[in-house]
Scaffold this active site. Sequence first.
Site, PDB file in Angstrom:
ATOM      1  N   SER A 112      45.677 -11.445   8.176  1.00  0.00           N
ATOM      2  CA  SER A 112      45.059 -11.945   6.668  1.00  0.00           C
ATOM      3  C   SER A 112      46.101 -12.198   5.824  1.00  0.00           C
ATOM      4  O   SER A 112      46.540 -10.906   5.564  1.00  0.00           O
ATOM      5  CB  SER A 112      43.367 -11.217   6.582  1.00  0.00           C
ATOM      6  N   TYR A 158      38.092  -4.936   4.788  1.00  0.00           N
ATOM      7  CA  TYR A 158      38.304  -5.749   5.741  1.00  0.00           C
ATOM      8  C   TYR A 158      40.262  -5.874   5.472  1.00  0.00           C
ATOM      9  O   TYR A 158      40.714  -5.745   6.087  1.00  0.00           O
ATOM     10  CB  TYR A 158      37.679  -7.286   4.771  1.00  0.00           C
ATOM     11  N   LYS A 174      42.882  -4.967   8.555  1.00  0.00           N
ATOM     12  CA  LYS A 174      44.159  -6.409   8.550  1.00  0.00           C
ATOM     13  C   LYS A 174      45.399  -5.704   8.002  1.00  0.00           C
ATOM     14  O   LYS A 174      46.431  -6.362   8.998  1.00  0.00           O
ATOM     15  CB  LYS A 174      43.535  -7.775   7.490  1.00  0.00           C
ATOM     16  N   ILE A 209      41.140 -20.133   4.326  1.00  0.00           N
ATOM     17  CA  ILE A 209      40.325 -21.132   5.485  1.00  0.00           C
ATOM     18  C   ILE A 209      39.227 -21.693   5.345  1.00  0.00           C
ATOM     19  O   ILE A 209      38.461 -20.873   5.100  1.00  0.00           O
ATOM     20  CB  ILE A 209      40.933 -20.997   7.087  1.00  0.00           C
ATOM     21  N   GLY A 227      36.431 -14.934  20.140  1.00  0.00           N
ATOM     22  CA  GLY A 227      35.885 -14.746  19.168  1.00  0.00           C
ATOM     23  C   GLY A 227      36.049 -16.770  19.123  1.00  0.00           C
ATOM     24  O   GLY A 227      36.386 -17.240  17.463  1.00  0.00           O
TER      25      GLY A 227
END
Length: 236
Positions: free
Chosen positions: A133, A146, A150, A179, A8
Amino acid sequence: MGAVFITGGSRGIGAACVRACAAAGWRVAFTYRESRAAAEQLAAETGAIALRADMADGAAVARAVTQAEQALGAIEAVICNAGIAEQKLFQDLTDADWQRMLEVDLLGAVRTIRAALPGMLHRKRGSIVTVSSIWGQTGASCESHYAASKAALIGLTRSLALELGPSGIRVNCVAPGVIDTDMNAVHSAEIRAALAADTPLGRLGTASEVADSIVYLCSSRSSFVTGQVLGVTGGF
Ligand code: NAD
């Protein structure tokens, strides 16, 4: 400094890792999914090589790792960065939503590590960094799939650190806070301001601040560090 494989890498934290690793003297290969123009531009800027691979496609991931090894030599470090996020109530999440999230955010890392591992085991050397995360540590409202993916990455990291330590391979995790990348561009200015206010350092982090921690964990400067989750959160 050897070769590093980054997933990525066409934008955000991944692109910052490409730049930071290249600046630190690594030979860099990175994957992208769709953004060919951005990937080629970054490759031209940094001297890295860009390889197309969807993290949900195991054969494509394995092929990209092989291509990187052929072009750059032994892969000494892997950065499992590619990821997606999605905001939805738990009761609105379908099996397909869960599967897509797990495919990219968890199994994408599994596939990348599996492909790069034989060479590392052979050489008894290597550093693997996963990108989790803070939500994987604290949980996150309206992002349960999500946060669960994580959190699973942290379990994977700690397990592999135990399993691969005797083979000389270190496995660590970076857990960013909020971020300033495209991933958070979905939020309104008000929500971004509230997130900054909730961060003790009073602002969102930058992709390059996360990349600096990742480069440290890849490098021999962290040679006695394994199984750790490094929060890059501004104190969030
Ligand atoms: P981003 O959306 O800017 O970049 C995500 C990258 O992952 C892109 O390069 C994208 O092409 C790639 N990707 C997504 N799905 C893919 C797929 N199926 N196959 C291949 N590549 C795919 O986001 P970012 O903020 O740079 O996030 C990078 C990582 O950091 C992610 O794993 C994300 O979960 C994690 N993270 C980000 C934040 C944040 O606040 N931005 C916080 C904590 C963790």
